[in-house]
Design a protein around this motif. Structure first.
Motif, mmCIF file in Angstrom:
data_model
loop_
_atom_site.group_PDB
_atom_site.id
_atom_site.type_symbol
_atom_site.label_atom_id
_atom_site.label_comp_id
_atom_site.label_asym_id
_atom_site.label_seq_id
_atom_site.Cartn_x
_atom_site.Cartn_y
_atom_site.Cartn_z
ATOM 1 N N SER A 105 0.830 -1.217 0.000
ATOM 2 C CA SER A 105 0.000 0.000 0.000
ATOM 3 C C SER A 105 0.857 1.257 0.000
ATOM 4 O O SER A 105 0.573 2.217 -0.722
ATOM 5 C CB SER A 105 -0.924 0.021 1.214
ATOM 6 O OG SER A 105 -1.826 -1.045 1.158
ATOM 7 N N ASP A 106 1.916 1.259 0.830
ATOM 8 C CA ASP A 106 2.801 2.422 0.900
ATOM 9 C C ASP A 106 3.429 2.722 -0.463
ATOM 10 O O ASP A 106 3.508 3.879 -0.880
ATOM 11 C CB ASP A 106 3.915 2.206 1.924
ATOM 12 C CG ASP A 106 3.420 2.192 3.360
ATOM 13 O OD1 ASP A 106 2.258 2.596 3.610
ATOM 14 O OD2 ASP A 106 4.199 1.751 4.233
ATOM 15 N N TYR A 107 3.865 1.685 -1.157
ATOM 16 C CA TYR A 107 4.515 1.900 -2.453
ATOM 17 C C TYR A 107 3.526 2.308 -3.536
ATOM 18 O O TYR A 107 3.893 3.041 -4.461
ATOM 19 C CB TYR A 107 5.367 0.697 -2.858
ATOM 20 C CG TYR A 107 6.765 0.837 -2.321
ATOM 21 C CD1 TYR A 107 7.773 1.414 -3.075
ATOM 22 C CD2 TYR A 107 7.071 0.442 -1.026
ATOM 23 C CE1 TYR A 107 9.055 1.586 -2.567
ATOM 24 C CE2 TYR A 107 8.339 0.609 -0.498
ATOM 25 C CZ TYR A 107 9.332 1.181 -1.282
ATOM 26 O OH TYR A 107 10.594 1.357 -0.769
ATOM 27 N N VAL B 182 2.533 7.349 -6.827
ATOM 28 C CA VAL B 182 1.729 8.515 -7.217
ATOM 29 C C VAL B 182 2.457 9.798 -6.817
ATOM 30 O O VAL B 182 2.570 10.746 -7.608
ATOM 31 C CB VAL B 182 0.321 8.446 -6.583
ATOM 32 C CG1 VAL B 182 -0.444 9.737 -6.822
ATOM 33 C CG2 VAL B 182 -0.443 7.250 -7.120
ATOM 34 N N ARG B 183 2.973 9.817 -5.590
ATOM 35 C CA ARG B 183 3.696 11.002 -5.118
ATOM 36 C C ARG B 183 4.891 11.327 -6.013
ATOM 37 O O ARG B 183 5.082 12.473 -6.423
ATOM 38 C CB ARG B 183 4.151 10.779 -3.688
ATOM 39 C CG ARG B 183 4.948 11.906 -3.107
ATOM 40 C CD ARG B 183 5.311 11.619 -1.663
ATOM 41 N NE ARG B 183 6.277 12.569 -1.191
ATOM 42 C CZ ARG B 183 7.147 12.321 -0.226
ATOM 43 N NH1 ARG B 183 7.143 11.145 0.376
ATOM 44 N NH2 ARG B 183 8.002 13.230 0.147
ATOM 45 N N TYR B 184 5.693 10.312 -6.332
ATOM 46 C CA TYR B 184 6.869 10.541 -7.169
ATOM 47 C C TYR B 184 6.479 10.905 -8.595
ATOM 48 O O TYR B 184 7.086 11.798 -9.203
ATOM 49 C CB TYR B 184 7.780 9.312 -7.160
ATOM 50 C CG TYR B 184 8.747 9.321 -6.004
ATOM 51 C CD1 TYR B 184 10.076 9.646 -6.197
ATOM 52 C CD2 TYR B 184 8.319 9.015 -4.720
ATOM 53 C CE1 TYR B 184 10.969 9.659 -5.141
ATOM 54 C CE2 TYR B 184 9.197 9.025 -3.653
ATOM 55 C CZ TYR B 184 10.521 9.351 -3.865
ATOM 56 O OH TYR B 184 11.401 9.380 -2.817
ATOM 57 N N ALA B 185 5.484 10.246 -9.153
ATOM 58 C CA ALA B 185 5.053 10.553 -10.516
ATOM 59 C C ALA B 185 4.561 11.990 -10.633
ATOM 60 O O ALA B 185 4.761 12.636 -11.666
ATOM 61 C CB ALA B 185 3.962 9.579 -10.955
ATOM 62 N N ASN B 186 3.944 12.500 -9.571
ATOM 63 C CA ASN B 186 3.357 13.838 -9.617
ATOM 64 C C ASN B 186 4.271 14.964 -9.146
ATOM 65 O O ASN B 186 4.012 16.121 -9.460
ATOM 66 C CB ASN B 186 2.068 13.879 -8.793
ATOM 67 C CG ASN B 186 0.979 13.055 -9.424
ATOM 68 O OD1 ASN B 186 0.933 12.886 -10.633
ATOM 69 N ND2 ASN B 186 0.089 12.533 -8.602
ATOM 70 N N SER B 187 5.320 14.641 -8.377
ATOM 71 C CA SER B 187 6.049 15.768 -7.791
ATOM 72 C C SER B 187 7.571 15.659 -7.797
ATOM 73 O O SER B 187 8.236 16.570 -7.305
ATOM 74 C CB SER B 187 5.556 16.011 -6.362
ATOM 75 O OG SER B 187 5.856 14.921 -5.528
ATOM 76 N N LEU B 188 8.155 14.614 -8.349
ATOM 77 C CA LEU B 188 9.616 14.516 -8.381
ATOM 78 C C LEU B 188 10.160 15.489 -9.423
ATOM 79 O O LEU B 188 9.740 15.480 -10.580
ATOM 80 C CB LEU B 188 10.057 13.089 -8.732
ATOM 81 C CG LEU B 188 11.567 12.854 -8.773
ATOM 82 C CD1 LEU B 188 12.160 12.992 -7.366
ATOM 83 C CD2 LEU B 188 11.871 11.484 -9.346
ATOM 84 N N ILE B 189 11.081 16.340 -8.994
ATOM 85 C CA ILE B 189 11.702 17.315 -9.885
ATOM 86 C C ILE B 189 13.206 17.171 -9.763
ATOM 87 O O ILE B 189 13.759 17.249 -8.657
ATOM 88 C CB ILE B 189 11.286 18.762 -9.520
ATOM 89 C CG1 ILE B 189 9.768 18.918 -9.662
ATOM 90 C CG2 ILE B 189 12.043 19.771 -10.375
ATOM 91 C CD1 ILE B 189 9.234 20.211 -9.100
#
Length: 172
Positions: free
Chosen positions: A153-155, A160-167
């Protein structure tokens, strides 16, 4: 992210999957929906197809080579080496596990961190294996099964977090 066609085989990556920018995806590789492939991982599909099932996560610094099939909802912890294996749905490999060719990991089974699974080992479903070489230690305890379900679940959330906000920042 380095994606390489080799010998006419181009990796197939579902649009809902996440592949970290430093992962290398080479040749005959299929990554299904909601799967995540993390930093420094190498999926080398040059000597057999590699398939990563839906919702599975392949954590940082893993190496998968030869014909590798990872079922749905599987967890491969940091630094796993999987060479020519099959993992069934809901199975997990702990950090640093080494699993050698011809081995099959049954549904819901767990190979503990740092364990070494010798070639052609059949791991029954819902069992836990550990050691060098890995040996069966019994049925998977509910608390450990729950821990891997939480990791899954965490992954799914992390992807989603990395796909949307990794810069990536370039600092010169």
């Amino acid at each position: 992210m380095p994606i390489y066609t080799l010998g006419g085989c181009t990796p197939k990556i579902h649009p809902d999957a996440y592949v970290a920018p430093s992962a290398d995806i080479i040749g005959d590789v299929t990554i299904e929906a909601n799967a995540s492939i993390w930093f420094g991982t190498v999926l080398r599909g040059d000597a057999g197809a590699i398939v990563i099932g839906e919702n599975s996560n392949i954590q940082d610094l893993c190496i998968l080579h030869e014909a590798v099939t990872i079922g749905k909802n599987c967890v491969l912890g940091h630094g796993v080496l999987a060479h020519g294996i099959t993992m069934n749905e809901g199975a997990a490999l702990g950090n640093g596990a080494l699993v050698h060719e011809g081995s099959t990991i049954g549904a819901g089974a767990i190979v503990a961190a740092g364990s070494v699974v010798n070639a052609n080992t059949e791991i029954p479903k819902n069992t836990i294996w550990m050691g060098i070489p890995a040996k069966m230690r019994g049925e998977v305890p509910e608390r450990i099964s729950n821990r891997f379900q939480n990791t899954l679940s965490d992954y799914l959330e992390l992807k989603v977090r990395y796909a949307n906000s990794l810069i990536q920042e370039n600092r010169d």
